[in-house]
Design a protein around this motif. Structure first.
Motif, PDB file in Angstrom:
ATOM      1  N   SER A 228      -7.533  -0.367   4.902  1.00  0.00           N
ATOM      2  CA  SER A 228      -6.972  -0.034   3.597  1.00  0.00           C
ATOM      3  C   SER A 228      -7.200  -1.157   2.598  1.00  0.00           C
ATOM      4  CB  SER A 228      -5.478   0.260   3.705  1.00  0.00           C
ATOM      5  OG  SER A 228      -4.729  -0.935   3.722  1.00  0.00           O
ATOM      6  N   PHE A 229      -7.300  -0.763   1.357  1.00  0.00           N
ATOM      7  CA  PHE A 229      -7.517  -1.722   0.273  1.00  0.00           C
ATOM      8  C   PHE A 229      -6.399  -2.749   0.205  1.00  0.00           C
ATOM      9  CE2 PHE A 229      -6.504  -2.824  -4.160  1.00  0.00           C
ATOM     10  CZ  PHE A 229      -7.645  -3.522  -4.500  1.00  0.00           C
ATOM     11  N   PHE A 230      -5.167  -2.313   0.365  1.00  0.00           N
ATOM     12  CA  PHE A 230      -4.049  -3.239   0.233  1.00  0.00           C
ATOM     13  C   PHE A 230      -3.964  -4.210   1.405  1.00  0.00           C
ATOM     14  CE2 PHE A 230      -2.447   0.312  -2.496  1.00  0.00           C
ATOM     15  CZ  PHE A 230      -2.532  -0.407  -3.687  1.00  0.00           C
ATOM     16  N   GLU A 231      -4.362  -3.773   2.606  1.00  0.00           N
ATOM     17  CA  GLU A 231      -4.412  -4.699   3.745  1.00  0.00           C
ATOM     18  C   GLU A 231      -5.455  -5.782   3.495  1.00  0.00           C
ATOM     19  OE1 GLU A 231      -2.879  -5.294   6.510  1.00  0.00           O
ATOM     20  OE2 GLU A 231      -1.473  -3.625   6.640  1.00  0.00           O
ATOM     21  N   PHE A 232      -6.640  -5.361   3.052  1.00  0.00           N
ATOM     22  CA  PHE A 232      -7.695  -6.334   2.726  1.00  0.00           C
ATOM     23  C   PHE A 232      -7.216  -7.309   1.652  1.00  0.00           C
ATOM     24  CE2 PHE A 232     -10.797  -7.372  -0.554  1.00  0.00           C
ATOM     25  CZ  PHE A 232     -11.728  -8.119   0.155  1.00  0.00           C
ATOM     26  N   SER A 233      -6.651  -6.778   0.570  1.00  0.00           N
ATOM     27  CA  SER A 233      -6.231  -7.614  -0.553  1.00  0.00           C
ATOM     28  C   SER A 233      -5.123  -8.565  -0.149  1.00  0.00           C
ATOM     29  CB  SER A 233      -5.769  -6.741  -1.715  1.00  0.00           C
ATOM     30  OG  SER A 233      -6.763  -5.822  -2.079  1.00  0.00           O
ATOM     31  N   TYR A 234      -4.184  -8.063   0.655  1.00  0.00           N
ATOM     32  CA  TYR A 234      -3.092  -8.913   1.126  1.00  0.00           C
ATOM     33  C   TYR A 234      -3.635 -10.100   1.920  1.00  0.00           C
ATOM     34  CZ  TYR A 234       0.523 -10.607   4.267  1.00  0.00           C
ATOM     35  OH  TYR A 234       1.348 -11.429   4.981  1.00  0.00           O
ATOM     36  N   ARG A 235      -4.575  -9.853   2.831  1.00  0.00           N
ATOM     37  CA  ARG A 235      -5.123 -10.919   3.670  1.00  0.00           C
ATOM     38  C   ARG A 235      -5.854 -11.964   2.830  1.00  0.00           C
ATOM     39  NH1 ARG A 235      -6.572  -6.478   7.039  1.00  0.00           N
ATOM     40  NH2 ARG A 235      -8.724  -6.619   6.277  1.00  0.00           N
ATOM     41  N   VAL A 236      -6.627 -11.508   1.861  1.00  0.00           N
ATOM     42  CA  VAL A 236      -7.362 -12.451   1.010  1.00  0.00           C
ATOM     43  C   VAL A 236      -6.391 -13.312   0.203  1.00  0.00           C
ATOM     44  CG1 VAL A 236      -8.978 -12.681  -0.909  1.00  0.00           C
ATOM     45  CG2 VAL A 236      -9.400 -10.987   0.870  1.00  0.00           C
ATOM     46  N   MET A 237      -5.373 -12.680  -0.389  1.00  0.00           N
ATOM     47  CA  MET A 237      -4.411 -13.436  -1.184  1.00  0.00           C
ATOM     48  C   MET A 237      -3.625 -14.415  -0.319  1.00  0.00           C
ATOM     49  SD  MET A 237      -4.925 -12.605  -4.282  1.00  0.00           S
ATOM     50  CE  MET A 237      -3.544 -13.488  -4.977  1.00  0.00           C
ATOM     51  N   ALA A 238      -3.259 -14.001   0.888  1.00  0.00           N
ATOM     52  CA  ALA A 238      -2.530 -14.897   1.793  1.00  0.00           C
ATOM     53  C   ALA A 238      -3.372 -16.124   2.143  1.00  0.00           C
ATOM     54  CB  ALA A 238      -2.122 -14.144   3.061  1.00  0.00           C
ATOM     55  N   LYS A 239      -4.639 -15.899   2.420  1.00  0.00           N
ATOM     56  CA  LYS A 239      -5.544 -17.010   2.743  1.00  0.00           C
ATOM     57  C   LYS A 239      -5.683 -17.951   1.556  1.00  0.00           C
ATOM     58  CE  LYS A 239     -10.387 -17.989   3.880  1.00  0.00           C
ATOM     59  NZ  LYS A 239     -11.726 -17.400   4.157  1.00  0.00           N
ATOM     60  N   ARG A 240      -5.832 -17.393   0.367  1.00  0.00           N
ATOM     61  CA  ARG A 240      -6.046 -18.231  -0.813  1.00  0.00           C
ATOM     62  C   ARG A 240      -4.817 -19.061  -1.166  1.00  0.00           C
ATOM     63  NH1 ARG A 240     -10.188 -15.389  -5.106  1.00  0.00           N
ATOM     64  NH2 ARG A 240     -11.887 -15.109  -3.607  1.00  0.00           N
ATOM     65  N   TRP A 241      -3.646 -18.463  -1.013  1.00  0.00           N
ATOM     66  CA  TRP A 241      -2.438 -19.234  -1.300  1.00  0.00           C
ATOM     67  C   TRP A 241      -2.224 -20.339  -0.266  1.00  0.00           C
ATOM     68  CZ3 TRP A 241       0.892 -20.162  -5.081  1.00  0.00           C
ATOM     69  CH2 TRP A 241       0.791 -19.365  -6.234  1.00  0.00           C
ATOM     70  N   LYS A 242      -2.587 -20.091   0.973  1.00  0.00           N
ATOM     71  CA  LYS A 242      -2.506 -21.143   1.992  1.00  0.00           C
ATOM     72  C   LYS A 242      -3.457 -22.287   1.644  1.00  0.00           C
ATOM     73  CE  LYS A 242      -3.107 -22.040   6.930  1.00  0.00           C
ATOM     74  NZ  LYS A 242      -3.506 -21.468   8.256  1.00  0.00           N
ATOM     75  N   GLN A 243      -4.687 -21.958   1.246  1.00  0.00           N
ATOM     76  CA  GLN A 243      -5.652 -22.990   0.851  1.00  0.00           C
ATOM     77  C   GLN A 243      -5.155 -23.790  -0.347  1.00  0.00           C
ATOM     78  OE1 GLN A 243      -8.968 -20.224   0.289  1.00  0.00           O
ATOM     79  NE2 GLN A 243     -10.085 -21.197   1.964  1.00  0.00           N
ATOM     80  N   LEU A 244      -4.561 -23.095  -1.318  1.00  0.00           N
ATOM     81  CA  LEU A 244      -4.078 -23.782  -2.515  1.00  0.00           C
ATOM     82  C   LEU A 244      -2.953 -24.746  -2.173  1.00  0.00           C
ATOM     83  CD1 LEU A 244      -4.010 -24.135  -5.616  1.00  0.00           C
ATOM     84  CD2 LEU A 244      -2.349 -22.257  -5.682  1.00  0.00           C
ATOM     85  N   ARG A 245      -2.002 -24.322  -1.374  1.00  0.00           N
ATOM     86  CA  ARG A 245      -0.881 -25.195  -1.024  1.00  0.00           C
ATOM     87  C   ARG A 245      -1.357 -26.425  -0.250  1.00  0.00           C
ATOM     88  NH1 ARG A 245       3.755 -22.888  -2.516  1.00  0.00           N
ATOM     89  NH2 ARG A 245       3.865 -20.597  -2.686  1.00  0.00           N
ATOM     90  N   GLU A 246      -2.345 -26.236   0.617  1.00  0.00           N
ATOM     91  CA  GLU A 246      -2.904 -27.381   1.352  1.00  0.00           C
ATOM     92  C   GLU A 246      -3.602 -28.346   0.400  1.00  0.00           C
ATOM     93  OE1 GLU A 246      -5.417 -25.505   4.187  1.00  0.00           O
ATOM     94  OE2 GLU A 246      -3.786 -25.049   5.604  1.00  0.00           O
TER      95      GLU A 246
END
Length: 438
Positions: free
Chosen positions: A330-348
């Motif tokens: 699903s589009f929202f599953e894909f989008s959720y995973r990408v956003m979660a990864k990006r926010w983790k990278q940003l916080r690091e």
């Protein structure tokens, strides 16, 4: 004797030819550029071509802004433009979907101004309206029952239509339009663009104390800081517009269906198709919906049918994949995973640098995704700590373009950074941010 002279002449020609060839070879060798292994003659030609290409690029950028500035040499020298919220992050998902969202429109179709003359919004395509209602029910993020759907050329036109529809005509002066800071940077520009006698921008809702009617813009999740919002002005004559462009499960947990009198949504942030220029409003009051429709009729005589048909197809694919056996795709599953990864990278990256801070959000249960997670907004609201007073200028010196806090009605120590750019740009950004020390 003649034979001897002819042989001698041929021999001389051969010697002369050899001498010329040797001379040419030596000349080329002397011109060889030892640093990059290229020949100066060809190198100069390449320089001329590059100079011409640079002029063409500058001319093109002066006509229309490009998504990012020209690359210099190497990834680390490249200017990363995260000032705007162009949602190119979603390209990779839709590329994988192939022809599922392809729409073929014969030349004779959709030639009339009218989609359905019996509808209040007569230029709204029935299939698009159907898919809007279906998607909201699938996601559970908005009430659609007893609502009129008004389609617009993006949520910007719908915002203007709402101001027109909600402004009282009998008032002696324009109605005040406010929003709590930090507010969306385009609100003041859009509101005052036409210098209307119906409405005017009045600034931060938290400091607004004028008696009488007013319009308050409530953006939730908020652009730029990502927090959930409620109205803050306590006046009895207030009229609310809820901008819910980011109330989708890739950005924030969907806790309950939004149930307000006037709600704005847009395809650009829900699906990533900003180029369609399509948005919609869910409007409870029939008279307000009729006035909004009238504004769009006067402004653009409706909205592109081609865009509506394409948008309907995209929304249908999203709903199908969210409900059917391919739910994992699903589009929202894909989008959720990408956003979660990006926010983790940003916080690091923020932690490694030590010069910046970013908001923390309380986790919530998302009824759609059936998981608990922290909001992961489409924009990061970053603060420069210490002695850095102008964060936008500071990051510009590091070749990172952002939008400073002054545009959102707050301190220039803050900047808004788009989280929706392509993978390469975003990864270069977080890598560069993590290395900034001063």
């Amino acid at each position: 004797m003649a034979y001897i002279l002819s042989v001698f002449a041929v021999r001389n020609l051969l010697v002369l030819s050899l001498a010329l060839n040797v001379s040419l070879i030596l000349r080329v060798l002397l011109l060889h550029d030892s640093q990059d292994g290229s020949f100066n003659g060809f190198f100069f030609a390449e320089q001329k071509e590059e100079a011409l290409a640079t002029k063409i690029t500058r001319l093109s950028s002066s006509v229309a802004p490009s998504p990012s500035l020209p690359i210099a040499q190497g990834d680390e020298d490249r200017v990363i433009n995260l000032d705007h919220g162009d949602p190119t992050m979603y390209e990779s998902y839709w590329q994988k979907k192939g022809d599922e969202t392809t729409v073929v429109i014969p030349g004779w179709q959709f030639m009339s101004y009218f989609s359905d003359a019996t509808r209040l919004c007569w230029f709204l395509e029935p299939e698009f309206a159907k898919q809007i209602v279906r998607l909201h029910k699938v996601v559970g993020n908005a009430v659609t029952e007893n609502r009129h759907i008004v389609v617009g050329t993006g949520s910007t036109q719908l915002f203007q239509a709402a101001l027109y529809a909600l402004s009282p005509c009998a008032e002696a002066e324009p109605i005040s339009v406010v929003s709590a800071a930090p507010y969306y940077s385009s609100y003041p520009l859009i509101t005052d663009c036409l210098k209307s006698r119906l409405y005017k921008w009045a600034g931060d809702a938290r400091s607004f104390s004028k008696n009488g009617p007013y319009i308050e813009l409530v953006t939730s999740p908020n652009n730029p800081d990502g927090f959930a919002r409620r109205s803050v002005v306590n006046g009895s004559e207030g009229i609310l517009i809820h901008d819910l462009a980011y109330y989708w499960p890739q950005y924030t947990p969907i806790s309950s269906p939004a149930n307000y009198d006037l709600m704005l949504f847009t395809v650009s942030k829900s699906t990533g198709h900003a180029g369609m220029r399509i948005g919609w409003a869910l409007v409870k009051d029939e008279d307000v919906a009729r006035k909004m429709t009238k504004y769009i009729e006067i402004n653009t005589i409706g909205v592109s049918k081609d865009s509506q048909v394409r948008a309907a197809k995209v929304l249908k694919v999203i709903s199908d994949n969210s409900e059917g056996p391919n739910e994992g795709d699903s589009f929202f599953e894909f989008s959720y995973r990408v956003m979660a990864k990006r926010w983790k990278q940003l916080r690091e990256a923020v932690q490694q640098s030590g010069l910046f801070s970013v908001s923390d959000f309380p986790p919530q249960l998302c009824m759609f995704l059936n998981r608990v997670f922290e909001p992961q907004p489409a924009f990061a609201w970053i603060k420069c700590e210490g002695d850095i007073e102008d964060c936008e200028s500071f990051l510009r010196g590091k070749k990172i373009l952002t939008r400073g806090g002054k545009h959102f009605g707050v301190s220039p120590k803050y900047v808004r950074i788009s989280m929706l750019d392509r993978d390469k740009n975003y990864e270069t950004f977080v890598r560069r941010l993590s290395t900034i020390r001063s």
